[in-house]
Structure formats: structure tokens, C-alpha cells
Design a protein around this motif. Structure first.
Motif, PDB file in Angstrom:
ATOM      1  N   ALA A  51      25.668   7.291  10.891  1.00 51.31           N
ATOM      2  CA  ALA A  51      26.180   8.539  10.637  1.00 51.31           C
ATOM      3  C   ALA A  51      27.293   8.561   9.618  1.00 51.31           C
ATOM      4  CB  ALA A  51      27.041   8.869  12.130  1.00 51.31           C
ATOM      5  N   ASN A  52      27.336   9.731   8.764  1.00 50.32           N
ATOM      6  CA  ASN A  52      28.212   9.923   7.829  1.00 50.32           C
ATOM      7  C   ASN A  52      28.416   8.789   6.781  1.00 50.32           C
ATOM      8  OD1 ASN A  52      30.549  11.322   6.741  1.00 50.32           O
ATOM      9  ND2 ASN A  52      32.041   9.713   7.373  1.00 50.32           N
ATOM     10  N   SER A  53      27.185   8.284   6.521  1.00 51.49           N
ATOM     11  CA  SER A  53      27.090   7.293   5.388  1.00 51.49           C
ATOM     12  C   SER A  53      25.984   7.636   4.322  1.00 51.49           C
ATOM     13  CB  SER A  53      26.535   5.976   6.057  1.00 51.49           C
ATOM     14  OG  SER A  53      25.005   6.014   6.184  1.00 51.49           O
ATOM     15  N   GLY A  54      25.921   7.083   3.268  1.00 53.44           N
ATOM     16  CA  GLY A  54      25.114   7.327   2.175  1.00 53.44           C
ATOM     17  C   GLY A  54      23.861   6.304   2.355  1.00 53.44           C
ATOM     18  N   GLU A  55      23.590   5.792   3.396  1.00 49.43           N
ATOM     19  CA  GLU A  55      22.421   4.960   3.588  1.00 49.43           C
ATOM     20  C   GLU A  55      21.253   5.660   3.762  1.00 49.43           C
ATOM     21  OE1 GLU A  55      22.948   2.111   6.557  1.00 49.43           O
ATOM     22  OE2 GLU A  55      24.663   0.915   5.704  1.00 49.43           O
ATOM     23  N   MET A  56      20.028   5.028   3.539  1.00 49.58           N
ATOM     24  CA  MET A  56      18.667   5.876   3.779  1.00 49.58           C
ATOM     25  C   MET A  56      18.389   5.335   5.159  1.00 49.58           C
ATOM     26  SD  MET A  56      16.685   4.747   0.465  1.00 49.58           S
ATOM     27  CE  MET A  56      17.149   2.869   0.344  1.00 49.58           C
ATOM     28  N   PRO A  57      17.304   6.383   5.795  1.00 50.42           N
ATOM     29  CA  PRO A  57      17.063   5.946   7.212  1.00 50.42           C
ATOM     30  C   PRO A  57      16.554   4.458   7.140  1.00 50.42           C
ATOM     31  CG  PRO A  57      16.288   8.045   6.282  1.00 50.42           C
ATOM     32  CD  PRO A  57      16.859   7.450   5.279  1.00 50.42           C
ATOM     33  N   PRO A  58      16.690   3.951   8.352  1.00 49.47           N
ATOM     34  CA  PRO A  58      16.375   2.430   8.102  1.00 49.47           C
ATOM     35  C   PRO A  58      15.008   2.165   8.563  1.00 49.47           C
ATOM     36  CG  PRO A  58      17.008   3.270  10.501  1.00 49.47           C
ATOM     37  CD  PRO A  58      17.012   4.343   9.646  1.00 49.47           C
ATOM     38  N   GLN A  59      13.869   2.740   8.502  1.00 47.98           N
ATOM     39  CA  GLN A  59      12.561   2.462   8.745  1.00 47.98           C
ATOM     40  C   GLN A  59      11.974   2.700   7.302  1.00 47.98           C
ATOM     41  OE1 GLN A  59      12.943   1.242  11.381  1.00 47.98           O
ATOM     42  NE2 GLN A  59      14.229   2.526  12.595  1.00 47.98           N
ATOM     43  N   LEU A  60      10.977   2.067   6.966  1.00 45.80           N
ATOM     44  CA  LEU A  60      10.374   2.208   5.843  1.00 45.80           C
ATOM     45  C   LEU A  60       8.757   1.966   5.916  1.00 45.80           C
ATOM     46  CD1 LEU A  60      10.860   2.173   2.483  1.00 45.80           C
ATOM     47  CD2 LEU A  60      10.533  -0.245   2.767  1.00 45.80           C
ATOM     48  N   CYS A  61       7.992   2.764   5.097  1.00 44.52           N
ATOM     49  CA  CYS A  61       6.524   2.750   4.942  1.00 44.52           C
ATOM     50  C   CYS A  61       6.152   2.687   3.536  1.00 44.52           C
ATOM     51  CB  CYS A  61       5.623   3.577   5.679  1.00 44.52           C
ATOM     52  SG  CYS A  61       5.665   3.006   7.688  1.00 44.52           S
ATOM     53  N   TYR A  62       5.090   2.081   3.068  1.00 44.59           N
ATOM     54  CA  TYR A  62       4.836   1.745   1.678  1.00 44.59           C
ATOM     55  C   TYR A  62       3.509   1.751   1.449  1.00 44.59           C
ATOM     56  CZ  TYR A  62       4.992  -3.051   2.989  1.00 44.59           C
ATOM     57  OH  TYR A  62       4.750  -4.298   3.648  1.00 44.59           O
ATOM     58  N   THR A  63       2.929   1.802   0.283  1.00 45.98           N
ATOM     59  CA  THR A  63       1.692   1.595  -0.154  1.00 45.98           C
ATOM     60  C   THR A  63       1.531   1.326  -1.797  1.00 45.98           C
ATOM     61  OG1 THR A  63      -0.466   2.457  -0.228  1.00 45.98           O
ATOM     62  CG2 THR A  63       1.219   4.099  -0.626  1.00 45.98           C
ATOM     63  N   PHE A  64       0.864   0.383  -2.001  1.00 46.93           N
ATOM     64  CA  PHE A  64       0.662  -0.152  -3.559  1.00 46.93           C
ATOM     65  C   PHE A  64      -0.677  -0.083  -3.814  1.00 46.93           C
ATOM     66  CE2 PHE A  64       4.571  -2.198  -1.902  1.00 46.93           C
ATOM     67  CZ  PHE A  64       5.255  -2.296  -2.827  1.00 46.93           C
ATOM     68  N   ALA A  65      -0.811   0.165  -5.252  1.00 50.84           N
ATOM     69  CA  ALA A  65      -2.329  -0.274  -5.738  1.00 50.84           C
ATOM     70  C   ALA A  65      -1.942  -1.643  -6.441  1.00 50.84           C
ATOM     71  CB  ALA A  65      -2.531   0.729  -6.947  1.00 50.84           C
ATOM     72  N   THR A  66      -2.755  -2.594  -6.202  1.00 51.46           N
ATOM     73  CA  THR A  66      -2.494  -4.137  -6.648  1.00 51.46           C
ATOM     74  C   THR A  66      -3.512  -4.541  -7.698  1.00 51.46           C
ATOM     75  OG1 THR A  66      -3.748  -4.841  -4.850  1.00 51.46           O
ATOM     76  CG2 THR A  66      -1.508  -4.383  -4.303  1.00 51.46           C
ATOM     77  N   GLY A  67      -3.209  -5.445  -8.571  1.00 49.60           N
ATOM     78  CA  GLY A  67      -4.105  -6.394  -9.254  1.00 49.60           C
ATOM     79  C   GLY A  67      -3.450  -7.512  -9.367  1.00 49.60           C
ATOM     80  N   ALA A  68      -4.238  -8.634  -9.214  1.00 49.38           N
ATOM     81  CA  ALA A  68      -4.046 -10.027  -9.067  1.00 49.38           C
ATOM     82  C   ALA A  68      -5.092 -10.737  -9.898  1.00 49.38           C
ATOM     83  CB  ALA A  68      -4.020 -10.389  -7.721  1.00 49.38           C
ATOM     84  N   LEU A 118       7.991  -1.345   7.713  1.00 50.94           N
ATOM     85  CA  LEU A 118       9.115  -2.319   8.132  1.00 50.94           C
ATOM     86  C   LEU A 118       9.933  -1.395   9.164  1.00 50.94           C
ATOM     87  CD1 LEU A 118      10.981  -4.631   7.663  1.00 50.94           C
ATOM     88  CD2 LEU A 118      12.168  -3.369   5.926  1.00 50.94           C
ATOM     89  N   TYR A 119      10.060  -1.959  10.290  1.00 50.26           N
ATOM     90  CA  TYR A 119      10.609  -1.283  11.389  1.00 50.26           C
ATOM     91  C   TYR A 119      11.922  -2.144  11.886  1.00 50.26           C
ATOM     92  CZ  TYR A 119      10.989   2.003  15.300  1.00 50.26           C
ATOM     93  OH  TYR A 119      11.680   2.814  16.151  1.00 50.26           O
ATOM     94  N   GLN A 120      12.888  -1.451  11.756  1.00 47.98           N
ATOM     95  CA  GLN A 120      14.412  -2.085  12.112  1.00 47.98           C
ATOM     96  C   GLN A 120      14.448  -1.800  13.885  1.00 47.98           C
ATOM     97  OE1 GLN A 120      16.362  -3.906  10.186  1.00 47.98           O
ATOM     98  NE2 GLN A 120      17.679  -4.393  11.622  1.00 47.98           N
ATOM     99  N   ILE A 121      14.023  -2.485  14.438  1.00 46.56           N
ATOM    100  CA  ILE A 121      14.090  -2.220  16.029  1.00 46.56           C
ATOM    101  C   ILE A 121      15.552  -2.111  16.536  1.00 46.56           C
ATOM    102  CG2 ILE A 121      13.588  -3.111  18.284  1.00 46.56           C
ATOM    103  CD1 ILE A 121      11.086  -4.615  16.847  1.00 46.56           C
ATOM    104  N   ASN A 122      16.202  -3.194  16.395  1.00 43.00           N
ATOM    105  CA  ASN A 122      18.065  -3.103  16.225  1.00 43.00           C
ATOM    106  C   ASN A 122      18.608  -3.934  15.564  1.00 43.00           C
ATOM    107  OD1 ASN A 122      17.896  -5.861  17.285  1.00 43.00           O
ATOM    108  ND2 ASN A 122      17.270  -5.006  19.359  1.00 43.00           N
ATOM    109  N   ASN A 123      20.000  -4.189  15.503  1.00 41.04           N
ATOM    110  CA  ASN A 123      20.712  -4.711  14.570  1.00 41.04           C
ATOM    111  C   ASN A 123      20.004  -6.324  14.557  1.00 41.04           C
ATOM    112  OD1 ASN A 123      22.279  -2.754  13.880  1.00 41.04           O
ATOM    113  ND2 ASN A 123      23.657  -3.319  15.215  1.00 41.04           N
TER     114      ASN A 123
END
Length: 687
Positions: free
Chosen positions: A571-588, A610-615
Motif C-alpha cells: 500500500a502507498n508504495s512504488g513497489e511492483m506487485p510481489p508475484q512474477l511470471c516470465y518466459t525466455f527464448a534461450t541459447g546455450a 515466482l510466488y511470494q507466499i508470505n514474508n
């Protein structure tokens, strides 16, 4: 003090007496009346009057110089006695003023016998770089000669010891009771510089880690120099200056070359003194990094002495080592000059990290106040959070275009710095949870038990730094992910020595030189891309062969993709929402003796959340879909190319700031792999 003043005064009272003696030494016939005799007249007039005057003046000057030399010698002798009795030549502060870093633990320092400075202009003695006693004596001799000179000779002598080394002279004047009124040399350049800075208070500014510029990946520190005006009102930043020690690298060098040279000291450092608003804007606006500023608990006289020492050293050419002699270590070195009893540099490990410096200063009770300054991205994110909250509650509508206008750095110019660059705007949001004082220690060790296929094992691991997405997030940039110089070993319980796929009793499982990911969610106010890279040696299963076993390979990989943040932000912060999903194209690319043809190259997709369940509890799940190619093979039972999907799951529970429990599990969806599943439970210790 009183004895020395009497000595100097008595020396100067001898000058009129000397003049009188010289006058009376002129032949008496030149002063008394004599009979007017032509012959005698001719003799007297054979020596011109101006020659007599010149000889007398020269004799007076020579005698005056002799008096000055005698006074300087007597003054120097007195100082030498005091310096010897107090052992000033080996005093910690004196040696630190000469860049003898006696108490530093460093891989690259020269030890106790030599100064880190090789520039001859930094020393008055030819052996001063390796002999602090010789430099002390040369400094005292030069200072004694300057003091005994008349005031007219001391005016505007920028090459004097008082102008070149004011911090040394100040320290010596305190320990030898030198009267400040005797230090009469005018130093216009120094005076102008000190008048410009007008230093009264110092603060250390911490700019958070920034992976999109690898040179700033481990954060940065600089000093804010406050004048009385900016001390009275800290928001008036145009009255402050920034002291920044950084690498003087060649911007035309390729990044890899630049990074290597910065690591091994092939570049020199450079000290920049800039108006504070200009330097702060680079962090808040250009890089969009939050900053934390901590007032240093130093007296005004200590602040002035530190700045005088900066004057002495600001033009030196000293090798810059990215990990050991850098922006953060230089700040500690300056504090050590005025606080010799604390040995700050000696308390850090070999690698000097900016956040470690902040925590050390806090532990030493040298921090007196804290100010959080959000970056432009954080200010925009706070606006976006409020707009989305109002939309969800039905107070207002938020169209896609309106959301884009808030997120865009080109359209939304909201900032913590005023448009005229004169002041800081008052922060109207809750500080982000990225204060480095709240973070876990960067080094980590772990011990775990696990099962790989049919084989049980004990795993030992050590990481030099830094932070992964499963680590406790407090104190770090949101979704920060960077690890370097880590290794894990496994001790297997082996029963069947005839099984070729049975692992050895002790195996190196992984050695990571560097691995990191930069997450800049597309639905946030962050303006960067989402990407990742790694360089490591790791044990992999070869899916090209029947019952393919594990082999240690060298591996390098690059990822590029997109990420999305979701959930309810603070609340009242400049933080992003705490959960994150992502997808990458990769080369190795991987290479090792055990795998088919000694190499394989791959391309594919990695996707995860990535899921932040609690602190205290967070989880991360990922699916890797690489397609590998080993080159052509004439053997029917060996595949030259194939899919090798892998699913991984990680779960960490934080016991406290320094302890955690972690579960890792993985499964390889490849029927030609001997050990498909791997699961382990680890105890993590941060130190």
C-alpha cells in the motif's frame, strides 16, 4: 607552544642588531670628518658609493638568510625531538595519509612496506613511498623553512608544502603544537576549492544494484558533501557536491575487455567532484535506481580534514580494482584517516561490496540519519499502483492508453528531483523494501541431503555472493537475481562399483562463475528488458545415449524474453506487485569430455513463476524446453539431436535473517536418462 614562540621571536630580534653591526663595520674614515687632502680624496672616491651600498645590502641579505636558516634548523630540531618521542613516523594516521594501508586485507595490496601510490609528486622524499619516517622528516624540513620565511615570500606559493599537502600539515600542527598563525602561506587554488565545497557534513549515498549496466551490478556508493545551507535544508541539493571514486576506463573498449581490465587493475581510478544534483540525477533518472543516503556521524573538523586529504589525492593515478579497491573502499579509507582507531578497511573481507560497507558503518555506529529517495521508475510505479487500485475499487476507470501514459518514461516526467534540478521533492510514498541495512549477508553456505535416481547423497555448497530469487528479498531491488563464484559438491553413498552410471563418491556438481537475470516486467513502470546470462561448469545428463549418465561440462547460456508482475503491491508504495511470471527464448553451448562428441548446442524456451507466499515463504517453479544438437553420428543408438524437457521447483522458508530451509526438486522428461528425478532438503546459512 610558548617555548617555540620565544625561539622564533628571539631569532627575528637579532636582525636589527645585525644591521647595526654591519653599519659600524664600515671604515671609520668614511664616517668621520678628515682634512681635505687631494690624495686622500682620490682614494676615497675610487670606490663608488653605490658599490658600498650594494655590498652592505648583500651582506645584510646573506646574514638575514643565515638567521632564517638557523631558525629553521632550530625549529626542525625541536620538532624532530617531539616526533621521535611520539613515534609520529609510524603513527597510523600518518601512514594512512601516505597511502600505507597496513590493516587492509586485500589480494592486490602491496603490503606494509610500500605506499599504494607510486607517483613521485606525492612525496617530498625520494624514498617516501617506502619509508614513512623519511617522508615525515622531509615534510618537517620543508615546513620549517616555509615558516621562517618572511610573509612576503610566503604569499601565493601554490608549490609549498602547506598548499600541496594541507591534511598532512594540519595533522602535524596538532601533534607538534604548531601555532596556526605561523602557517601564513596563501593557497588561492586550495582556498577556492574549499570555498566552493564549503564542507560541513558528509553522507554516504547508496545506489541500488542495477543489472542492466553490469559495471553497476553490485551497486554503487558516493559521498554527499553538504555545506551549511544544505545541512540546514537537506532538500536544497544545489548547495551540495558529490565525491565519486570510479574507474577511469576506456569507453571504446569492448565490455568484456573493460570488465577484465577493471578487475585486474589495468585502469586507474578517477575522483570526480560534481554538483550533487547532476550525479543524483544519473541514478534516479538515467538508471532509475532508488537511493538511500546515510548521514555520517563525523565532526565538522573531521569532515574538513577528509576534504583536505581529498585535495592531496584527487589527481593521483592509482590502480582501480573492481572488487577490492573501488568506490566503497575509498570511502572507508577516508574515514580511517580521521578515525584511526576503528580500522574499517581491515574489518571487511577481500571483496569490498557497497552494501557491506553500509552495514559495517551501521555496526560501527557511524550512521546518524537515513533518507530514502525513490527513482523516477518508482515514482511512476506508485502512480500506476494508485490508478489501478482506484480502478479495481470502482472509483475511476483506467484505460490501456492511460496506463501506458503513466508507465512511459518519455511521457510521464514525474521525479524526486524538481524540474529546475535545485531541490528534492518531498517523498509521498512508503519507502520500498530495498534498504541495504535490512538485507541478509551476501555470502552463503549450505548443507543438504538428497536423492538422485537410486543414489542418496549429502551436498555441501558455498557462494561468495550475491542474491537469488529464492533468497530473503528484504533489502534488495525487487526480483533481483545475481549469483557469482559458487560451488557445490556431492558425497554419494555408492554401493555398486560395477555400475558405470553410478556416481563417484565425491563429485563437483556445479561451479558458477556468474549467473543472473534482469526482470523488468512489461506491465510495470520499469523501462528495461528481461534477460539472463550464465557462465558455469555444471553436471548434466546426456540424453543422446541409452541410459545417459551425468557429465561435468563447461556451459554458457543467454536468455531474452518478457516478464509480468501480478498481485497486490504494498500500500502507498512504488513497489511492483510481489508475484512474477516470465518466459525466455534461450541459447546455450556446452562442452565436456563425457558427452557425445564432446559438445552440444541448444536452443529453446524457459518459462516460470515466482510466488511470494508470505514474508518468510516463497516458491519458484520453472519449465525448461531445450532442444540439443551434438553433431552427426553414425551409430544407430546415439541421437544427434533431441528434446530434453526439465521441470524444477524451489521452496524456501526463512528462519531469520541469516538462516533458511530450502527444498529443491527437478525431473527430466527424457527416457534415455539414467537418473530422471532429483530432490534435496538444505539448510542455508548466510554470513
Amino acid at each position: 607552544m610558548f617555548t617555540k614562540s620565544l625561539q622564533v621571536t628571539s631569532l627575528y630580534t637579532r636582525v636589527p642588531l645585525t644591521v647595526a653591526i654591519l653599519l659600524f663595520s664600515i671604515p671609520s674614515q668614511a664616517l668621520l670628518p678628515t682634512p681635505l687632502d687631494t690624495a686622500n680624496l682620490n682614494v676615497v672616491t675610487s670606490t663608488p658609493i653605490d658599490t658600498i651600498s650594494t655590498n652592505s645590502t648583500q651582506a645584510l641579505a646573506d646574514n638575514t638568510q643565515n638567521v632564517q636558516n638557523a631558525g629553521a634548523e632550530q625549529l626542525l630540531a625541536n620538532w624532530r625531538v617531539q616526533a621521535k618521542s611520539k613515534n609520529l613516523a609510524q603513527h597510523t594516521t600518518w601512514r594512512r595519509l601516505l597511502y600505507f594501508i597496513d590493516d587492509k586485507k586485500g589480494l592486490f595490496n602491496k603490503g606494509k612496506t610500500k605506499s599504494l601510490v607510486e607517483d613521485s609528486d606525492f612525496f617530498l622524499s625520494t624514498s617516501g613511498y617506502q619509508d614513512s619516517a623519511a617522508e615525515l622528516d622531509a615534510t618537517l624540513a620543508a615546513l620549517a623553512n616555509e615558516i621562517m620565511q618572511p610573509a612576503s615570500a610566503q604569499a601565493n606559493n601554490s608549490n609549498s608544502v602547506q598548499c600541496r599537502f594541507p591534511a598532512r600539515v594540519q595533522w602535524l600542527s596538532e601533534h607538534l603544537a604548531i601555532d596556526q598563525s605561523d602557517l601564513q602561506t596563501n593557497c588561492p587554488e586550495l582556498d577556492e576549492w574549499m570555498s566552493m565545497l564549503n564542507p560541513e557534513q558528509l553522507s554516504i549515498m547508496f545506489g541500488e544494484e542495477y543489472l542492466d549496466n553490469p559495471i553497476s551490478a553490485f551497486a554503487h556508493t558516493l559521498l554527499r558533501i553538504d555545506s551549511p545551507a544544505s545541512v540546514a535544508d537537506p532538500s536544497q541539493i544545489h548547495y551540495a557536491y558529490a565525491f565519486n571514486d570510479t574507474v577511469d576506463g576506456n569507453p571504446d573498449d569492448p565490455f568484456v575487455v573493460y570488465a577484465i581490465k577493471s578487475m585486474i587493475g589495468s585502469y586507474d581510478n578517477i575522483i570526480e567532484i560534481d554538483p550533487y544534483p547532476e550525479k543524483l540525477a544519473k541514478y534516479l533518472k538515467e538508471d532509475e535506481r532508488d537511493t538511500w543516503t546515510y548521514q555520517l556521524d563525523l565532526t565538522p573538523s573531521e569532515v574538513r580534514q577528509m576534504m583536505l586529504h581529498v585535495w592531496e589525492t584527487k589527481d593521483l593515478y592509482i590502480p582501480y580494482y573492481f572488487a577490492t579497491d573501488n568506490c566503497a573502499s575509498e570511502i572507508l579509507r577516508l574515514i580511517d584517516v580521521v578515525r584511526p582507531e576503528q580500522y574499517l578497511l581491515g574489518q571487511l573481507p577481500y571483496v569490498v561490496i557497497p552494501s557491506d560497507v553500509i552495514n559495517l558503518l551501521a555496526d560501527e555506529q557511524l550512521l546518524a540519519g537515513t533518507v530514502y529517495t525513490p527513482s523516477d521508475a518508482t515514482v511512476r510505479q506508485a502512480q500506476l499502483n494508485k490508478a489501478e487500485e482506484a480502478s479495481e475499487l470502482g472509483y475511476a476507470t483506467l484505460t490501456e492508453e492511460e496506463a501506458y501514459n503513466i508507465k512511459s518514461a518519455d511521457i510521464n516526467l514525474a521525479s524526486s528531483i524538481s524540474k529546475d534540478m535545485q531541490r528534492l521533492e518531498p517523498p509521498l510514498i512508503t519507502p520500498s523494501d530495498n534498504n541495504p541495512l535490512d538485507r541478509h549477508p551476501l555470502q552463503r553456505g549450505h548443507v543438504g541431503i538428497g536423492q538422485s535416481g537410486d543414489n542418496s547423497y549429502i551436498e555441501l555448497g558455498l557462494r561468495a555472493g550475491y542474491h537469488s530469487t529464492l533468497d530473503r528479498p528484504a533489502g534488495f531491488r525487487q526480483f533481483f537475481d545475481l549469483e557469482g563464484v559458487s560451488a557445490t559438491w556431492r558425497l554419494y553413498n555408492t554401493d555398486d562399483d560395477n555400475d558405470n552410471n553410478q556416481p563417484l563418491s565425491v563429485e563437483l556438481q556445479n561451479f558458477t562463475l556468474v549467473r543472473g537475470r534482469s526482470f523488468n516486467p512489461v506491465n510495470s513502470a520499469e523501462k528495461g528488458d528481461t534477460w539472463g546470462a550464465s557462465i558455469e561448469a555444471t553436471r548434466v545428463n546426456d540424453g543422446s545415449q541409452e541410459e545417459g549418465g551425468a557429465h561435468l561440462v563447461g556451459s554458457t547460456a543467454f536468455e531474452y524474453g518478457k516478464s509480468w508482475a501480478f498481485g497486490e503491491p504494498k500500500a502507498n508504495s512504488g513497489e511492483m506487485p510481489p508475484q512474477l511470471c516470465y518466459t525466455f527464448a534461450t541459447g546455450a553451448a556446452q562442452a565436456g569430455r563425457g558427452i557425445n562428441n564432446g559438445f552440444r548446442v541448444g536452443a529453446g524456451v524457459n518459462a516460470g513463476c515466482l510466488y511470494q507466499i508470505n514474508n518468510q515463504l516463497r516458491a519458484q517453479a520453472e519449465l525448461q524446453l531445450p532442444y540439443w544438437y551434438h553433431g552427426s553420428s553414425s551409430e544407430d543408438d546415439i541421437k544427434s539431436h533431441y528434446w530434453q524437457p526439465i521441470t524444477t521447483l524451489g521452496l524456501q522458508y526463512d528462519i531469520d535473517k541469516k538462516q533458511a530451509l530450502r527444498i529443491n526438486a527437478s525431473y527430466e522428461w527424457q527416457d534415455r536418462v539414467d537418473a530422471n528425478e532429483d530432490i534435496k532438503l538444505s539448510y542455508m546459512r548466510y554470513f
